[in-house]
Design an enzyme around this catalytic site. Structure first.
Site, PDB file in Angstrom:
ATOM      1  CD  GLU A 190     101.891  61.412 -19.254  1.00  0.00           C
ATOM      2  OE1 GLU A 190     101.495  62.548 -18.959  1.00  0.00           O
ATOM      3  OE2 GLU A 190     101.229  60.385 -19.044  1.00  0.00           O
ATOM      4  CG  HIS A 249      88.695  55.845 -16.253  1.00  0.00           C
ATOM      5  ND1 HIS A 249      88.704  57.024 -15.556  1.00  0.00           N
ATOM      6  CD2 HIS A 249      89.954  55.669 -16.695  1.00  0.00           C
ATOM      7  CE1 HIS A 249      89.927  57.550 -15.597  1.00  0.00           C
ATOM      8  NE2 HIS A 249      90.703  56.739 -16.273  1.00  0.00           N
ATOM      9  CG  HIS A 250      89.363  50.392 -12.682  1.00  0.00           C
ATOM     10  ND1 HIS A 250      89.620  49.038 -12.744  1.00  0.00           N
ATOM     11  CD2 HIS A 250      88.040  50.521 -12.457  1.00  0.00           C
ATOM     12  CE1 HIS A 250      88.481  48.369 -12.573  1.00  0.00           C
ATOM     13  NE2 HIS A 250      87.502  49.241 -12.407  1.00  0.00           N
ATOM     14  CD  GLU A 251      93.939  58.235 -12.526  1.00  0.00           C
ATOM     15  OE1 GLU A 251      94.002  58.449 -13.736  1.00  0.00           O
ATOM     16  OE2 GLU A 251      94.936  57.909 -11.834  1.00  0.00           O
ATOM     17  CG  HIS A 308      96.121  56.336 -20.120  1.00  0.00           C
ATOM     18  ND1 HIS A 308      96.002  57.551 -20.728  1.00  0.00           N
ATOM     19  CD2 HIS A 308      95.648  55.416 -21.007  1.00  0.00           C
ATOM     20  CE1 HIS A 308      95.471  57.387 -21.928  1.00  0.00           C
ATOM     21  NE2 HIS A 308      95.235  56.107 -22.124  1.00  0.00           N
ATOM     22  CD  GLU A 309      98.442  58.426 -16.434  1.00  0.00           C
ATOM     23  OE1 GLU A 309      97.743  57.582 -15.862  1.00  0.00           O
ATOM     24  OE2 GLU A 309      97.981  59.227 -17.258  1.00  0.00           O
ATOM     25  CD  GLU A 351      98.822  58.786 -21.343  1.00  0.00           C
ATOM     26  OE1 GLU A 351      98.246  59.804 -21.708  1.00  0.00           O
ATOM     27  OE2 GLU A 351      98.991  58.504 -20.141  1.00  0.00           O
ATOM     28  CD  GLU A 384      96.375  62.866 -21.524  1.00  0.00           C
ATOM     29  OE1 GLU A 384      95.385  62.126 -21.626  1.00  0.00           O
ATOM     30  OE2 GLU A 384      97.166  62.810 -20.574  1.00  0.00           O
TER      31      GLU A 384
HETATM   32  C1  NOJ Z   1      95.555  60.936 -17.532  1.00  0.00           C
HETATM   33  C2  NOJ Z   1      95.157  60.086 -18.676  1.00  0.00           C
HETATM   34  O1  NOJ Z   1      96.156  60.038 -19.657  1.00  0.00           O
HETATM   35  C3  NOJ Z   1      93.870  60.622 -19.228  1.00  0.00           C
HETATM   36  O2  NOJ Z   1      93.512  59.916 -20.398  1.00  0.00           O
HETATM   37  C4  NOJ Z   1      92.811  60.557 -18.191  1.00  0.00           C
HETATM   38  O3  NOJ Z   1      91.647  61.171 -18.693  1.00  0.00           O
HETATM   39  C5  NOJ Z   1      93.237  61.275 -16.918  1.00  0.00           C
HETATM   40  N1  NOJ Z   1      94.543  60.869 -16.508  1.00  0.00           N
HETATM   41  C6  NOJ Z   1      92.278  61.021 -15.782  1.00  0.00           C
HETATM   42  O4  NOJ Z   1      92.369  59.676 -15.385  1.00  0.00           O
END
Ligand code: NOJ
Ligand code: CA
Length: 716
Positions: A173, A414-416, A484-485, A503, A509
């Protein structure tokens, strides 16, 4: 159509000294490229690459070092060589074009080290570049082993201009720096002040895809394809000799990869052209990946989606329900937590986004912050933060499922993981079952923060395997994935078409809460990050300045409003977010029309003009229709471009609706100034378009009907 011709030569009788003098050459089908392989005096494998009779890669060594074992570095003997001609045309489940031709000539060298262990190096030479990899066939004296280093070199012929981000094991990033190879220095690059130099493992390392331009205007891109069961490759730069060498991302113990025969490394790719547009059009990375493992793909649906998302990035809402910290899954009673009053993923707000999607024809609604755990998610290095199945008290899963269904819209899960990968893997089946039970068929995953197991890296072998595992498991449940990541993509969406977007770069963002992405950022990403696959960049921000939300905020999106429209074309993804808040679109319904119209799946793509870090213009034909869409973007400099419409059908008149920067538009001073006009055009027209500083232009072309011909004027 598939054509394969194979010739095999055996060299059992040739002694090493003779082999050291032999050159093995192949040419690409169009004869533009020549690949030369040899063993040098130390019997080390050496390759070089020429393009249009110019040397692009000088003699460069190949090899793999093994921990506590016998290296694959020198003292080789050639057992056999094999030549193959391959030509097939295949159809991706979705993509930038309907048909993809996979045509190459290959050279396959079977090498034996002094301990009689075998490695096979395969080169595939395409019309636009080279792919090569190491293969370790099953053999009694090499069953499993640890790679301590890969010794692949790319010795370049000059001090090329390079578009680079620093080498890193965990993140891509970054803002791109542009410099000569000899001036690459992560401690002095554009990110050094923002992030601090400590995160870089070396000042001399860069990430791939690495884009370069030579003094005589050749464009060179180095990356990898089909990264599976192996770590990602960074490149170490030798600034005196203009030489690059592979540096694999280590695991927690410092080892690079654990392999068991039969094993293969990913393909190393070198794409070369004298036209920048051809780099963007290349399908070589995709072609080097295995065909789809998913036979029936009708459930995989390219789409646009909206979401409870940007409002949290701009600080209007929060992911967390409460400001209480140190909550415990299973034991905390979330109903008794004190709400902070800003929780965005609540029933009413989610319904608002469902209504907005339904009204405008978008099929997906992403909701972040719906599940318990966000109070403790960031930087805690804790295993049990999320369970992926327990909603906050103000998010009624069943009610929202029914509401979405009544509006013909699907919620996106969404799975963070907040880096707790072991936790996620343990819960994956349960999480996917929960999704299916509640009618979700797409998930956005996320890996913010350090990885658990501790010491592992986002781009190491364990994590590379994890992302593939999630895609495979998701396919079993017919779930589409947007990650993402993760590690940066390498074309695996050919093999797993449900692994649709990632991503893995600095997305839009960053413009909400950091110094942001400079206007040239989006003119570099297609030459770098997007070479490996689609990016979830999250375009479509209309309310450009963050002072709209907070009078003291200085952050802003570094583009004009119309450039945000153009990104739907120039930044290819089958999953495109319509990222801004509904109320911000309501203020510009005329410009919003382009976002409503633009598709996410294409029959054809023409890269019209491109120059890394300066500009990109692309036209694409919508899947199954006669409609075309065009996006043109520039960097911080304004630009006038003349766009020939020769891609349009000769026998057709079209209405072109042109969304362009206003005369006084400027990404900093006046980003929301735009003008829209509809005119009639034919393939013989050339459109003269002005792009503002940091600006862009988006155009839709639809076949004109009788009334249009009466009502509208021809372009002049
Ligand atoms: C980083 C992600 O790129 C973003 O899209 C997300 O909203 C946040 N993390 C929270 O998970
Ligand atoms: Ca520039």
């Amino acid at each position: 159509m598939k054509k394969i011709i194979i010739t095999i030569l055996f060299f059992g009788w040739i002694i090493n000294t003779t082999q050291a003098q032999m050159l093995y050459k192949i040419q690409s089908p169009n004869k533009n490229f020549e690949l030369i392989f040899e063993l040098n005096q130390q019997a080390q494998p050496i390759y070089q690459l020429n393009y249009k009779n110019k040397n692009v890669i000088k003699k460069s060594k190949l090899g793999i070092k093994i921990k506590n074992g016998n290296d694959f570095i020198d003292n080789f003997k050639i057992n056999t060589t094999q030549n193959k001609d391959f030509d097939e045309t295949w159809q991706p489940a979705w993509g930038e074009t309907k048909n993809i031709r996979n045509q190459y000539k290959s050279l396959i060298i079977n090498l034996e080290n002094k301990n009689k262990q075998i490695v096979v190096i395969e080169f595939r030479l395409f019309d636009d570049g080279l792919g090569f990899r190491y293969e370790f066939p099953e053999q009694p004296s090499l069953q499993y082993f640890t790679v301590s280093d890969e010794k692949t070199e790319f010795n370049l012929v000059g001090n090329h201009t390079t578009f680079w981000i620093p080498g890193d094991y965990d993140s891509n990033e970054y803002v791109y720096s542009t410099s000569k190879l000899s001036e690459i220095d992560a401690y002095k690059g554009k990110n050094a002040t923002e992030i601090g130099v400590k995160t870089f493992f070396s000042p001399n390392a860069v990430q791939t895809p690495l884009m370069m331009k030579t003094e005589d205007n050749l464009y060179i891109n180095i990356h990898e394809a089909a990264l599976v069961d192996y770590p990602a490759m960074n490149l170490m730069v030798d600034k005196q000799n203009f030489s690059l060498s592979s540096h694999l991302v280590p695991n927690a113990l410092g080892d690079k990869a654990y392999l068991q025969t039969p094993a293969k490394t990913p393909w190393r790719t070198v794409i070369v052209s004298d036209k920048a547009t051809e780099i963007l059009a290349s399908k070589t990375i995709l072609n080097l990946n295995e065909p789809s493992k998913i036979k029936e793909t009708s459930w995989i649906k390219p789409q646009k989606f909206v979401g409870v998302w940007w409002e949290m990035h701009v600080g209007k809402g929060t992911w967390n329900y409460s400001d209480t910290k140190n909550i415990k899954l299973k034991t905390t009673d979330f109903k008794n937590l004190q709400p902070n009053g800003k929780h965005a993923a609540n029933n009413e707000n989610t319904k608002k986004y469902i209504d907005f999607a339904a009204k405008n024809g978008f099929t997906g609604v992403l909701v972040e912050g719906w599940n318990v755990g966000w109070e403790d998610w960031f930087g805690n290095w804790k295993e049990e933060v999320f369970d992926f199945v327990t909603p906050y008290p103000d998010f009624d899963v069943k009610m929202l499922q029914n509401y979405a269904k009544s509006k013909n819209v699907k919620l996106i899960m969404h799975h963070e993981t907040s880096g707790a990968v072991s936790n996620y893997e343990r819960r994956l089946d349960e999480a996917f079952k929960f999704m299916k039970d509640n009618d979700y068929d797409a998930v956005k995953t996320g890996y913010v923060g350090k990885i658990i197991p501790r010491g592992e890296h986002h781009d190491g072998q364990i994590m590379v395997n994890h992302y593939v595992h999630v895609a495979e498991k998701a396919a079993q449940y017919k779930i589409m994935v947007d990650t993402h990541e993760p590690v940066r993509p390498t074309g695996l969406h050919r093999t797993y078409p449900n692994f649709m977007a990632c991503e893995a770069a600095r997305g839009n963002e960053f413009n909400a809460w950091s110094v942001g992405n400079p206007p040239e950022h989006e003119t570099i990403l297609p030459f770098t990050r997007l070479m490996g696959g689609p990016m979830d960049y999250t375009p479509g921000i209309f309310e450009i300045k963050m002072s709209h939300y907070n009078p003291n905020a200085t952050q802003q999106v570094h583009t004009t409003l119309t450039k945000q429209l153009a990104l739907y074309i120039t930044m290819y993804s089958p999953l495109q977010m319509v990222s801004d808040l509904p109320e911000n679109y309501e203020k510009h319904l005329d410009a919003f029309q382009f976002i409503k119209d633009v598709p996410t799946d294409w029959d054809d793509t023409k890269i019209i003009e491109a120059e890394p870090a300066d500009y990109i213009t692309i036209a694409r034909k919508e899947k199954g229709t006669e409609n075309w869409f065009l996006g043109a973007i520039t960097d911080e400099n304004k630009r006038i471009t003349n766009i020939s419409l020769d891609f349009l059908n000769k026998n057709q008149t079209y209405i072109a609706t042109i969304y362009q920067d206003g005369k006084d538009a400027d990404w900093q001073k006046n980003p929301k100034s735009y003008q829209i006009q509809s005119v009639l055009v034919k393939t013989t027209n050339t459109l003269k378009i002005s792009l503002a500083n940091g600006g862009g232009c988006a155009i839709s072309f639809k076949p004109a009907i009788k009334e249009d011909l009466k009502k509208l004027k021809f372009y002049k």
